[in-house]
Scaffold this motif. Structure first.
Motif, mmCIF file in Angstrom:
data_model
loop_
_atom_site.group_PDB
_atom_site.id
_atom_site.type_symbol
_atom_site.label_atom_id
_atom_site.label_comp_id
_atom_site.label_asym_id
_atom_site.label_seq_id
_atom_site.Cartn_x
_atom_site.Cartn_y
_atom_site.Cartn_z
ATOM 1 N N ALA A 178 41.501 48.296 35.490
ATOM 2 C CA ALA A 178 41.941 47.923 34.140
ATOM 3 C C ALA A 178 43.409 48.250 33.938
ATOM 4 O O ALA A 178 44.149 47.476 33.302
ATOM 5 N N ASN A 179 43.856 49.367 34.492
ATOM 6 C CA ASN A 179 45.259 49.749 34.357
ATOM 7 C C ASN A 179 46.177 48.741 35.055
ATOM 8 O O ASN A 179 47.235 48.372 34.525
ATOM 9 N N TYR A 180 45.755 48.286 36.243
ATOM 10 C CA TYR A 180 46.551 47.267 36.940
ATOM 11 C C TYR A 180 46.621 45.987 36.110
ATOM 12 O O TYR A 180 47.705 45.423 35.899
ATOM 13 N N TRP A 181 45.466 45.509 35.665
ATOM 14 C CA TRP A 181 45.433 44.254 34.905
ATOM 15 C C TRP A 181 46.217 44.378 33.598
ATOM 16 O O TRP A 181 46.883 43.434 33.179
ATOM 17 N N PHE A 182 46.155 45.543 32.958
ATOM 18 C CA PHE A 182 46.892 45.750 31.712
ATOM 19 C C PHE A 182 48.388 45.565 31.929
ATOM 20 O O PHE A 182 49.105 45.031 31.078
ATOM 21 N N ASN A 183 48.868 46.009 33.078
ATOM 22 C CA ASN A 183 50.297 45.878 33.388
ATOM 23 C C ASN A 183 50.683 44.467 33.805
ATOM 24 O O ASN A 183 51.857 44.077 33.673
ATOM 25 N N TRP A 184 49.714 43.695 34.306
ATOM 26 C CA TRP A 184 50.012 42.342 34.775
ATOM 27 C C TRP A 184 49.846 41.274 33.689
ATOM 28 O O TRP A 184 50.590 40.301 33.661
ATOM 29 N N ILE A 185 48.861 41.448 32.836
ATOM 30 C CA ILE A 185 48.569 40.434 31.816
ATOM 31 C C ILE A 185 49.634 40.470 30.724
ATOM 32 O O ILE A 185 50.050 41.551 30.298
ATOM 33 N N GLN B 186 45.830 42.100 24.034
ATOM 34 C CA GLN B 186 45.312 42.672 22.793
ATOM 35 C C GLN B 186 43.841 42.337 22.554
ATOM 36 O O GLN B 186 43.142 43.079 21.859
ATOM 37 N N ASP B 187 43.376 41.229 23.076
ATOM 38 C CA ASP B 187 42.016 40.763 22.796
ATOM 39 C C ASP B 187 41.016 41.088 23.909
ATOM 40 O O ASP B 187 39.897 40.575 23.904
ATOM 41 N N ILE B 188 41.388 41.925 24.858
ATOM 42 C CA ILE B 188 40.553 42.171 26.039
ATOM 43 C C ILE B 188 39.809 43.499 25.925
ATOM 44 O O ILE B 188 40.347 44.501 25.448
ATOM 45 N N ASP B 189 38.560 43.498 26.371
ATOM 46 C CA ASP B 189 37.769 44.721 26.481
ATOM 47 C C ASP B 189 38.051 45.324 27.856
ATOM 48 O O ASP B 189 37.545 44.849 28.877
ATOM 49 N N TRP B 190 38.830 46.400 27.877
ATOM 50 C CA TRP B 190 39.295 46.965 29.134
ATOM 51 C C TRP B 190 38.237 47.790 29.852
ATOM 52 O O TRP B 190 38.452 48.240 30.979
ATOM 53 N N ASP C 104 35.313 40.916 31.442
ATOM 54 C CA ASP C 104 36.278 40.411 30.465
ATOM 55 C C ASP C 104 37.660 40.295 31.109
ATOM 56 O O ASP C 104 38.186 39.204 31.296
ATOM 57 N N PHE C 105 38.247 41.423 31.537
ATOM 58 C CA PHE C 105 39.650 41.347 31.974
ATOM 59 C C PHE C 105 39.835 40.652 33.322
ATOM 60 O O PHE C 105 40.802 39.900 33.508
ATOM 61 N N ILE C 106 38.906 40.822 34.268
ATOM 62 C CA ILE C 106 39.042 40.098 35.536
ATOM 63 C C ILE C 106 38.551 38.663 35.395
ATOM 64 O O ILE C 106 39.185 37.724 35.876
ATOM 65 N N ALA C 107 37.420 38.478 34.708
ATOM 66 C CA ALA C 107 36.849 37.134 34.564
ATOM 67 C C ALA C 107 37.801 36.174 33.878
ATOM 68 O O ALA C 107 37.897 35.002 34.257
ATOM 69 N N HIS C 108 38.536 36.652 32.866
ATOM 70 C CA HIS C 108 39.482 35.793 32.156
ATOM 71 C C HIS C 108 40.800 35.624 32.907
ATOM 72 O O HIS C 108 41.511 34.639 32.700
ATOM 73 N N TYR D 170 35.347 32.913 35.110
ATOM 74 C CA TYR D 170 35.020 31.740 34.301
ATOM 75 C C TYR D 170 35.343 30.469 35.085
ATOM 76 O O TYR D 170 36.435 30.333 35.641
ATOM 77 N N THR D 171 34.386 29.548 35.120
ATOM 78 C CA THR D 171 34.576 28.255 35.764
ATOM 79 C C THR D 171 34.846 27.186 34.704
ATOM 80 O O THR D 171 34.692 27.432 33.505
ATOM 81 N N THR D 172 35.204 26.011 35.167
ATOM 82 C CA THR D 172 35.450 24.904 34.236
ATOM 83 C C THR D 172 34.159 24.269 33.746
ATOM 84 O O THR D 172 34.188 23.465 32.813
ATOM 85 N N PHE D 173 33.013 24.638 34.351
ATOM 86 C CA PHE D 173 31.766 23.965 33.997
ATOM 87 C C PHE D 173 30.773 24.837 33.222
ATOM 88 O O PHE D 173 29.648 24.411 32.957
#
Length: 208
Positions: free
Chosen positions: A116-123, A129-133, A138-142, A167-170
């Motif tokens: 979560a700390n890595y993704w927080f720094n990258w996103i 603000q809208d992510i459940d860390w 949530d944070f990897i899937a999105h 998350y996929t397109t379908f």
């Protein structure tokens, strides 16, 4: 055998790639190096497919999507081999170095915090603000587009296979997927499930 570790050194993970085509433009052959699961956010340089217990569920949603959009659904089944014994228990960060398969759904709470700390720094901060860390679903899937950044880090460079929610397109809910770097040399098998399509296993070192 070490506790929590599989000693089957030559084993594989079943990965299913779903593709959609115009019904009048279905190819006669498909190269493995050119396929990947259609995601809401692409993962540059990686081949991704459905895996785990959600594979059949994912195929059902993909079929519904194809029917609703008048598309031809092509299913490519792969067997992706790993090199080191799989860790069968909940993985802590200290266990990572001994394995080349990384399953995000089977890591400790502290390990989730590290990711979560890595993704927080990258996103981008506005999106963060809208992510459940506390939830990788949530944070990897999105934001799976940061998986290459993760696997470039020194402690993760040895990871060959990563399984994670995405998350996929379908479908509007996250599904379990597995990804390997494009050109991964240990794809053991590749075939089209329902159609007479030649699947060309063109990754270096791979063999049917």
């Amino acid at each position: 055998m070490t506790e929590g570790v599989s000693n089957k050194r030559k084993n594989g993970i079943d990965v299913t790639v779903v593709l959609f085509f115009n019904k009048k433009r279905v190819p006669a052959s498909i190269k493995v190096s050119e396929i990947t699961l259609p995601l809401t956010r692409k993962i540059p340089g990686y081949l991704t497919g459905l895996s785990g217990h959600q594979r059949l569920e994912g195929l059902m949603f993909a079929r519904q999507y194809a029917d609703q959009n008048d598309l031809k659904m092509i299913v490519i089944d792969l067997v992706v081999e790993f090199e080191k014994p799989r860790y069968l228990k909940i993985m802590g960060y200290e266990n990572l170095k001994d394995h080349d398969v990384f399953v995000v759904s089977r890591i400790s709470k502290d390990f989730v915090g590290i990711l979560a700390n890595y993704w927080f720094n990258w996103i981008p901060k506005k999106a963060a603000q809208d992510i459940d860390w506390a939830r990788p679903s949530d944070f990897i899937a999105h934001h799976p587009e940061y998986i290459p950044d993760l696997l470039h880090l020194d402690d993760f460079k040895h990871i060959n296979i990563i399984t994670f929610p995405v998350y996929t397109t379908f479908h509007d809910k996250p599904l379990t997927a597995t990804a390997v770097r494009a050109g991964y040399s240990r794809i053991a098998k590749a075939s089209a499930r329902f159609h007479d399509i030649e699947v060309i296993l063109d990754t270096p070192g791979s063999a049917e």
